[in-house]
Write a protein that holds these residues in place. Structure first.
Motif, short mmCIF file in Angstrom:
data_model
loop_
_atom_site.label_atom_id
_atom_site.label_comp_id
_atom_site.label_asym_id
_atom_site.label_seq_id
_atom_site.Cartn_x
_atom_site.Cartn_y
_atom_site.Cartn_z
N CYS A 72 27.05 84.67 44.05
CA CYS A 72 26.79 86.05 45.01
C CYS A 72 26.96 87.12 43.99
CB CYS A 72 27.78 86.08 46.04
SG CYS A 72 28.19 84.72 47.30
N SER A 73 26.20 88.04 44.63
CA SER A 73 26.20 89.46 43.81
C SER A 73 26.29 90.63 44.72
CB SER A 73 24.86 89.64 43.07
OG SER A 73 24.92 88.83 42.21
N LEU A 74 27.30 91.26 44.73
CA LEU A 74 27.72 92.36 45.97
C LEU A 74 27.34 93.74 45.26
CD1 LEU A 74 28.88 93.32 48.68
CD2 LEU A 74 31.19 93.18 47.09
N TYR A 75 26.73 94.46 45.84
CA TYR A 75 26.30 95.91 45.32
C TYR A 75 27.07 96.76 46.35
CZ TYR A 75 22.70 95.02 41.69
OH TYR A 75 21.94 94.79 40.73
N CYS A 76 28.05 97.68 45.97
CA CYS A 76 28.58 98.67 46.88
C CYS A 76 28.11 99.89 47.02
CB CYS A 76 30.18 98.89 46.56
SG CYS A 76 31.34 97.32 46.54
N LEU A 94 12.37 91.79 42.66
CA LEU A 94 12.16 92.40 43.78
C LEU A 94 13.61 92.63 44.62
CD1 LEU A 94 10.43 93.36 46.59
CD2 LEU A 94 10.28 91.01 47.01
N LEU A 95 14.42 91.55 44.72
CA LEU A 95 15.46 91.52 45.64
C LEU A 95 16.52 92.33 44.73
CD1 LEU A 95 15.54 87.85 47.03
CD2 LEU A 95 14.37 89.81 47.86
N ALA A 96 16.67 92.33 43.63
CA ALA A 96 17.98 93.02 42.86
C ALA A 96 17.76 94.47 43.05
CB ALA A 96 17.98 92.49 41.44
N ALA A 98 18.26 95.60 46.75
CA ALA A 98 19.61 95.68 47.04
C ALA A 98 20.02 96.92 46.22
CB ALA A 98 20.40 94.28 46.18
N GLY A 99 19.78 97.28 45.29
CA GLY A 99 20.31 98.59 44.60
C GLY A 99 19.88 99.82 45.35
N HIS A 106 26.54 98.71 51.63
CA HIS A 106 26.81 97.52 50.72
C HIS A 106 25.57 96.61 51.00
CE1 HIS A 106 30.45 99.58 50.36
NE2 HIS A 106 31.08 99.09 51.42
N THR A 107 25.26 95.80 49.89
CA THR A 107 24.51 94.80 50.10
C THR A 107 24.91 93.46 49.29
OG1 THR A 107 23.28 95.42 47.92
CG2 THR A 107 22.35 96.25 50.06
N LEU A 108 24.72 92.32 49.75
CA LEU A 108 25.16 91.28 49.18
C LEU A 108 24.02 90.18 49.24
CD1 LEU A 108 28.53 89.40 49.76
CD2 LEU A 108 26.34 87.84 49.73
N ARG A 109 23.71 89.55 47.97
CA ARG A 109 22.81 88.76 48.01
C ARG A 109 23.28 87.47 47.34
NH1 ARG A 109 22.16 92.19 43.71
NH2 ARG A 109 21.32 91.46 41.87
#
Length: 260
Positions: free
Chosen positions: A3-7, A51-53, A56-57, A65-68
């Motif tokens: 997982c990658s979480l962007y706050c 695209l997704l990264a 998310a940012g 917040h985003t989580l992929r």
């Protein structure tokens, strides 16, 4: 599952984009009052696709917040690669939703599914209809370039050479290409049958959630007409055609449109 979480920057939380398992998400000291958008990748892709990264940012600037994450058998997640296996991907998404709600103590604002992931996203939207509590239902889903599946319309001979079709029928599986991340990329007859059985008409059962379909006008993999089919089937639906965009939205060219 990796997982990658962007706050959201305004929350004072940290951004984490390292490989973390679902069961090993650390304490990010994040603001749990800010909801999370879950982003799901498509076929033969992973969570860090450009695209997704960048999506998310960008969404963190909209106060989310985003989580992929990588579905099992893809990217940094464990497991074997599988062309179909929609049940496993559905269970993966349910594990991520539980992680957000139970461990991170956040609400899920939306689930975004790109391409193949729209199947799992829509099933989640349909199955939550049986829940009586509004708080147990996710209010919004975004279908990015998803295909409207009709049972028995999948013809593998249009996607494989005659030699590969013969090999598939004879051996029960074929190798699709060079290994990725140490994994063999194969297609099986079971995959083909599972793909044939998909039926997008189930989306007619979505009553409570709002669905946004985003589709590129120049999608070379899934014709834009698929977006219109979802519009016909879903009650609370909005369709956004991104003019000039292909299946992956030309990298970053249309990113601001997508974020907005």
């Amino acid at each position: 599952l990796a997982c990658s979480l962007y706050c959201c920057p305004s929350s004072g939380g940290s951004t984490n984009d390292t490989k973390k398992n679902v069961d090993g998400i650390p304490d990010f000291h994040m603001d749990s009052s800010i909801p999370i958008i879950i982003i799901c990748h498509g076929y033969m892709s992973w969570r860090n696709q450009m695209l997704l990264a960048h999506l998310a940012g960008g969404l963190t600037q909209q106060r989310y917040h985003t989580l992929r994450f990588d579905f099992a058998g893809n990217g940094h997640s464990t497991g074997t690669f599988c062309v179909a296996n929609f049940e496993r991907e559905f269970q993966n998404l349910q594990a991520i939703i539980s992680l957000v709600r139970d461990q991170l103590q956040c609400k899920v604002a939306c689930v975004v599914g790109h391409s193949k992931a729209a199947v799992t996203m829509f099933r989640t939207a349909v199955e939550q209809e049986t829940r009586t509590s509004k708080t147990a239902r996710i209010p919004c889903f975004v279908n990015m370039s998803g295909r409207f599946y009709v049972p028995d319309q999948y013809d593998v001979s249009k996607r494989l050479s005659p030699e590969k079709v013969e090999e598939l029928n004879h051996n029960g599986k074929i190798v699709l290409g060079q290994p990725q991340g140490g994994r063999e990329l194969t297609m099986t007859l079971k995959d083909v049958e599972e793909r044939k059985s998909l039926d997008s008409s189930m989306v007619r059962n979505i009553e409570h959630a709002t669905v946004l379909t985003v589709h590129g006008s120049c999608d070379e993999m899934v014709d834009v007409e698929n977006g219109h089919e979802f519009g016909k089937a879903i009650g609370k639906h909005e369709l956004l055609i991104v003019e000039g965009a292909n299946h992956n939205y030309n990298g970053l060219r249309h990113m601001q449109v997508l974020v907005n």
